[in-house]
Design a protein around this motif. Structure first.
Motif, PDB file in Angstrom:
ATOM      1  N   UNK A   1       0.811  -1.219   0.000  1.00 21.03           N
ATOM      2  CA  UNK A   1       0.000   0.000   0.000  1.00 21.03           C
ATOM      3  C   UNK A   1       0.844   1.268   0.000  1.00 21.03           C
ATOM      4  N   UNK A   2       1.928   1.251   0.740  1.00 16.44           N
ATOM      5  CA  UNK A   2       2.745   2.459   0.885  1.00 16.44           C
ATOM      6  C   UNK A   2       4.203   2.117   0.590  1.00 16.44           C
ATOM      7  N   UNK A   3       4.795   2.867  -0.334  1.00 18.43           N
ATOM      8  CA  UNK A   3       6.163   2.591  -0.760  1.00 18.43           C
ATOM      9  C   UNK A   3       6.859   3.909  -1.049  1.00 18.43           C
ATOM     10  N   UNK A   4       8.134   3.984  -0.775  1.00 11.56           N
ATOM     11  CA  UNK A   4       8.894   5.205  -1.051  1.00 11.56           C
ATOM     12  C   UNK A   4       9.080   5.349  -2.565  1.00 11.56           C
ATOM     13  N   UNK A   5       8.505   6.388  -3.180  1.00 15.03           N
ATOM     14  CA  UNK A   5       8.597   6.530  -4.640  1.00 15.03           C
ATOM     15  C   UNK A   5       9.989   6.981  -5.079  1.00 15.03           C
ATOM     16  N   UNK A   6      10.244   6.847  -6.362  1.00 18.59           N
ATOM     17  CA  UNK A   6      11.596   7.098  -6.877  1.00 18.59           C
ATOM     18  C   UNK A   6      11.750   8.465  -7.539  1.00 18.59           C
ATOM     19  N   UNK A   7      10.888   9.424  -7.179  1.00 17.97           N
ATOM     20  CA  UNK A   7      10.971  10.748  -7.796  1.00 17.97           C
ATOM     21  C   UNK A   7      12.269  11.477  -7.467  1.00 17.97           C
ATOM     22  N   UNK A   8      12.892  11.109  -6.354  1.00 17.31           N
ATOM     23  CA  UNK A   8      14.065  11.859  -5.887  1.00 17.31           C
ATOM     24  C   UNK A   8      15.364  11.058  -6.020  1.00 17.31           C
ATOM     25  N   UNK A   9      15.347   9.983  -6.786  1.00 14.27           N
ATOM     26  CA  UNK A   9      16.508   9.092  -6.849  1.00 14.27           C
ATOM     27  C   UNK A   9      17.772   9.796  -7.316  1.00 14.27           C
ATOM     28  N   UNK A  10      17.623  10.817  -8.183  1.00 10.02           N
ATOM     29  CA  UNK A  10      18.798  11.499  -8.735  1.00 10.02           C
ATOM     30  C   UNK A  10      18.917  12.927  -8.219  1.00 10.02           C
ATOM     31  N   UNK A  11      18.395  13.175  -7.022  1.00  8.20           N
ATOM     32  CA  UNK A  11      18.423  14.526  -6.467  1.00  8.20           C
ATOM     33  C   UNK A  11      19.849  14.946  -6.125  1.00  8.20           C
ATOM     34  N   UNK A  12      20.271  16.043  -6.713  1.00  8.83           N
ATOM     35  CA  UNK A  12      21.565  16.649  -6.391  1.00  8.83           C
ATOM     36  C   UNK A  12      21.301  18.053  -5.873  1.00  8.83           C
ATOM     37  N   UNK A  13      22.315  18.642  -5.203  1.00 11.13           N
ATOM     38  CA  UNK A  13      22.093  19.958  -4.613  1.00 11.13           C
ATOM     39  C   UNK A  13      21.814  21.020  -5.671  1.00 11.13           C
ATOM     40  N   UNK A  14      22.446  20.885  -6.829  1.00  8.59           N
ATOM     41  CA  UNK A  14      22.278  21.867  -7.894  1.00  8.59           C
ATOM     42  C   UNK A  14      21.583  21.231  -9.087  1.00  8.59           C
ATOM     43  N   UNK A  15      20.700  22.013  -9.717  1.00  9.98           N
ATOM     44  CA  UNK A  15      20.038  21.533 -10.929  1.00  9.98           C
ATOM     45  C   UNK A  15      21.029  21.542 -12.085  1.00  9.98           C
TER      46      UNK A  15
END
Length: 920
Positions: A674-688
């Protein structure tokens, strides 16, 4: 002074939130210049708060939990990750009806007046009352017949003492199932309420989202650290528009828009036209709230207000109660407006007083709204705003109708009832006529009943049922019936005893406010006694007429009548010998019962003779709107708000005992479906990073025109042969346990597999409706998810080709999130639905558009090519980009970014990553 009040709210928001980036000074000036800029510019709006229900709230809160994790992993402080504006989440979409009461007992109650009341009640309810005049054994021996349990969140009243009694077993069992079935989600919501600032979770069993919003959450004026500003709201519930009846600007939007607001981003909307609806004249004394609401709705439907704001003004507005206003505002989907706004006035302030606002808060509210010119003055000298167009509705023209005698669509003006019934007698047998010979139309049949002689004639009323169901659930119409009954009894009027009268409230709450207002005994005195809670007269569940009356009707071939405030009136439906049936408002049902006939002109003929032989006319006993408003506010509103406030303060036992973690980060259960950590932030770096080229992309889907969000987004039940079903089966679940996509919106693995899983999806690669596509490197025909998964394993990006109006339909967050998680980098379409285009950008997908006159056919594209798209570092709004294909073809497209804010979001990989970087 000339701006519509609703536009003033937009303007105040733009001034208060102007930061030079998300909201610019030019935005505020555009709103100020609304008269010339309407429909021509996009403006930002920062609502004061957000309202979510649990189905749409779960993915938003899961995203915030995942963002905390991502910020921690990137070296930031996860505690800083909180919604930027107050957010209220109501858990009201979890209840399912698993149990119902299978038996009841009919108990005769002897009232003080000497009358008797037969009432269907659950045995358990009666036993729960602490003043039992009978034994459990007596009840057990008399249980029989079906009984529909009340499932509203309203008190069950003991029929003996009209006091709330403990909830019946049915309600408790359904609530127990609700907590068991949704324990994971409820624990997650409780964790969210503990660790996030600006989040309030309204637990199950409290009420529906739109009602709680209206009755408890609405502030009218926000007081944030001694700083005052107007209340405004967006919500994921279609009934959010109700709050405009309180002078609170608000409307329903999709999940991604609400999440963006929670993240501190403004909504973007085209500066709307505002249609002024001027209410003039005086409401007919006999017109009910239902008549008024439906008439105004009809006028607005004919006025073409789709996609516009509607704002009410004029001298007639003060005649509408807040209940009337919120009902009209709630009808927006019926006439297509974005919202229908009623500025705060003295009627609103009076309502707020009964709703629990203390004196100090009321004074501050009034003073602030007047200071910033958001308070509507009733005085004729006050200047009215200027509007895009004005629609006039004369309240004087709103007249009461009844429907009948055989079909609900055949409306009859009450003043014409006598002549219309006469016409029905004359007409040939058919949809209205009864074909009674002229010489027989005035026949009278004498009948003996209970020792007295009565006379029956054509049009005589023999059934009168006051029913509080779908079209008469507004408290004012039921109270009107009660007040009319009180005045009738006090004047000395009675109902003939052979008329089968009944009162069937829609819920215990209706009985509660009829009782607390003191009108229930008067209804009972006229024979309108509570018979139970459920569908009865409408579906033909009327007790047989007295045998003497039936025989007299048949003997004289009398066209006898039934009058009811229900929804069905087909010939013979109520009783086989009752051939004419009319639908009427509750007070008119009582009036016709007293008159004993429908062949009456209420203007010129009395209902009957009262004390001292005085003729009593309907106008003598009909309650005024002022009387109704006073009783409604003092008896209904105060009671409702008091009860809801108590529920909010106390919570409920199951929710209070529910255990939930208190850690800063949510402890994800890897086994959860039912609840899972999504992968929207897998490649989050401090700078775009600068926009990356999309090279050698395959086409995942080649779609035609008018692909809707229903085609894209996961919805409904999970098909057994689908990719989502295969995933759940691999987790050890049986088909019975699959539940729906809606229930599993907090699990991205399920939702991604359900994206483009609609069986009506028409992919040109397949040639027939099916949720399938072709994986070109292997040549296999696969489920869309399975093909996308293979492309991702192979490191091959994918795009979507589409025709006109891509993304039509209601806003759905997973219509953008799903394609993103499938690996879609860009959509190339002939045109887009505006909201969906912005949602694609908000998740990090580039919306590209063919140039005018071009499409895949004119360019000779088959969709089997590979596509390369290059984004320059200095990307600008509506820039022309070049696309190269593996066949050597080069063509130009338009990058549909409308402003620099959208480009910034895209460069950051969408709004989620943009906000996460701000926390870093």
């Amino acid at each position: 002074d000339t701006l519509p009040y609703s536009i003033r709210v937009l303007f105040e928001s733009s001034v208060r939130n102007c930061d030079g980036f998300l909201v610019k000074e030019t935005d505020a000036m555009n709103i100020l210049d609304w008269k010339t800029k309407q429909n021509h510019v996009e403006v930002p709006f920062c609502p004061a708060r957000v309202v979510l229900q649990d189905f749409t709230g779960i993915p938003a809160m899961v995203d915030f939990a995942a963002m905390r994790e991502a910020v921690r992993n990137a070296g930031g402080d996860p505690v800083k990750v909180n919604p930027a504006c107050p957010t209220d989440l109501t858990v009201d979409h979890s209840l399912q009806i698993d149990f119902k009461v299978s038996s009841c007992c009919f108990v005769m109650i002897n009232l003080a007046s000497g009358a008797s009341l037969w009432k269907a009640v659950g045995a358990q309810q009666l036993l729960a009352c602490d003043k039992k005049p009978f034994t459990a054994g007596w009840l057990a021996g008399r249980s029989s017949g079906p009984f529909s349990a009340q499932i509203e969140n309203t008190p069950i009243l003991c029929p003996f003492h009209l006091q709330p009694v403990p909830e019946p077993e049915t309600v408790l069992k359904n609530q127990e199932m609700e907590f068991g079935r949704n324990r994971e989600r409820l624990q997650f919501f409780k964790w969210s309420s503990k660790v996030f600032e600006n989040i309030t979770v309204i637990p199950p069993e409290t009420g529906m989202a739109h009602q709680v919003n209206l009755e408890y959450l609405s502030r009218v004026v926000f007081d944030m650290k001694d700083f005052l500003h107007p209340d405004s709201v967006v919500g994921t519930d279609s009934h959010t528009t109700m709050v405009n009846g309180l002078g609170i600007l608000g409307w329903g939007v999709g999940g991604i828009e609400t999440e963006a607001v929670m993240l501190g981003m403004p909504l973007t909307l085209t500066l709307p036209e505002v249609v002024g609806c001027e209410l003039t004249g005086t409401v007919s004394p006999f017109a009910t709230s239902i008549d008024i609401v439906l008439s105004i709705t009809k006028h607005l439907r004919q006025a073409d207000v789709a996609g516009k704001f509607v704002e009410f003004f004029g001298r007639g507005i003060s005649q509408l109660s807040v209940a009337d206003r919120t009902t009209i505002a709630n009808m927006c989907p019926e006439y297509g407006a974005i919202l229908s706004f009623f500025p705060v006035d003295n009627v609103t302030l009076k309502h707020l007083k009964h709703a629990g606002f203390d004196k100090a808060k009321l004074e501050v509210t009034e003073a602030y709204l007047k200071a910033v010119k958001l308070f509507r003055n009733d005085e004729s000298s006050s200047r009215e705003p200027e509007y895009s167009q004005v629609v006039q509705v004369s309240l004087s023209s709103i007249i009461p109708y009844v429907s009948g005698p055989k079909r609900s669509q055949d409306r009859v003006v009450v003043n014409n009832m006598k002549s219309d019934f006469q016409a029905c007698l004359n007409e040939k047998s058919g949809v209205k006529g009864f074909q009674i010979a002229a010489e027989k139309q005035n026949d009278i049949v004498p009948v003996q009943y209970e020792g007295n002689e009565y006379k029956l004639s054509h049009g005589c009323v023999v059934i009168a049922a006051v029913i509080s169901c779908t079209n008469n659930c507004n408290p004012s119409v039921m109270l009107a019936a009660g007040l009319l009954a009180r005045k009738a009894v006090e004047a000395g009027l009675m109902v003939k005893p052979y008329i089968r009268t009944s009162l069937s409230p829609g819920s215990g709450m209706v009985t509660h406010y009829l009782s607390s207002s003191g009108v229930l005994p008067y209804l009972s005195k006229l024979g309108f006694e509570v018979v139970g809670y459920g569908c009865s007269t409408c579906v033909g569940n009327t007790a047989p007429l007295p045998e003497a009356i039936r025989n007299a009707i048949k003997q004289g071939d009398i066209i006898a009548c039934g009058v009811l405030s229900g929804t069905r009136n087909f010939e013979g439906r109520l009783c086989d010998c009752v051939r004419a049936n009319y639908l009427a408002s509750p007070p008119l049902v009582v009036a016709y019962a007293i008159a004993g006939t429908v062949r009456i002109d209420f203007d010129t003929e009395p209902l009957g003779t009262g004390f001292n032989g005085k003729s009593i006319y309907l106008r003598d006993i009909w309650p005024t709107r002022q009387e109704l408003h006073t009783v409604e506010e003092e008896c209904v509103v105060s009671s409702m708000f008091k009860e809801l406030k108590e529920k909010m303060e106390k919570g409920n036992k199951r929710w209070n005992l529910l255990e939930a973690p208190e850690s800063t980060l949510f402890p994800w259960d890897l086994k959860s479906t039912y609840i899972r950590c999504p992968s929207f932030f897998d490649k989050l770096a401090k700078e775009a990073v600068a926009p990356q080229a999309v090279e050698n992309a395959h086409v995942l889907l080649f779609l035609g025109d008018s692909v809707t969000t229903d085609h894209i987004s996961p919805a409904g039940s999970i098909a057994r042969s689908s990719a989502a079903a295969k995933y759940l089966t691999s987790k050890g679940l049986t088909p019975r346990e699959f539940n729906s996509y809606g229930a599993r919106r907090g699990n991205d693995a399920v939702m991604t597999r359900g994206t483009f899983a609609n069986i009506k999806l028409l992919n040109k690669f397949i040639g027939k409706p099916a949720p399938k596509t072709v994986h070109f490197p292997s040549g296999q025909t696969l489920d869309v998810f399975e093909a996308a998964e293979l492309y991702q394993k192979e490191g091959i990006p994918v795009i979507i080709l589409a025709g006109k109006k891509y993304g039509l339909g209601s806003s759905r967050d997973w219509a953008a999130k799903g394609p993103f998680l499938l690996g879609v980098k860009a959509v190339l379409a002939e045109s887009y639905e505006k909201v969906h285009r912005s949602q694609l950008i908000g998740i990090g997908i580039a919306p590209l558009q063919f140039r005018p006159g071009e499409n895949p056919s004119t360019l000779g594209l088959t969709g089997r090519e590979q596509f390369s798209i290059f984004f320059p570092p200095d990307l600008s709004p509506r820039m022309t980009l070049e696309i190269k294909t593996s066949t050597g073809k080069v063509f130009s497209v338009i990058a549909l970014f409308e402003n620099n804010m959208e480009i910034t979001l895209y460069k950051n990989g969408g709004s989620l990553n943009f906000v996460a970087r701000r926390f870093l």
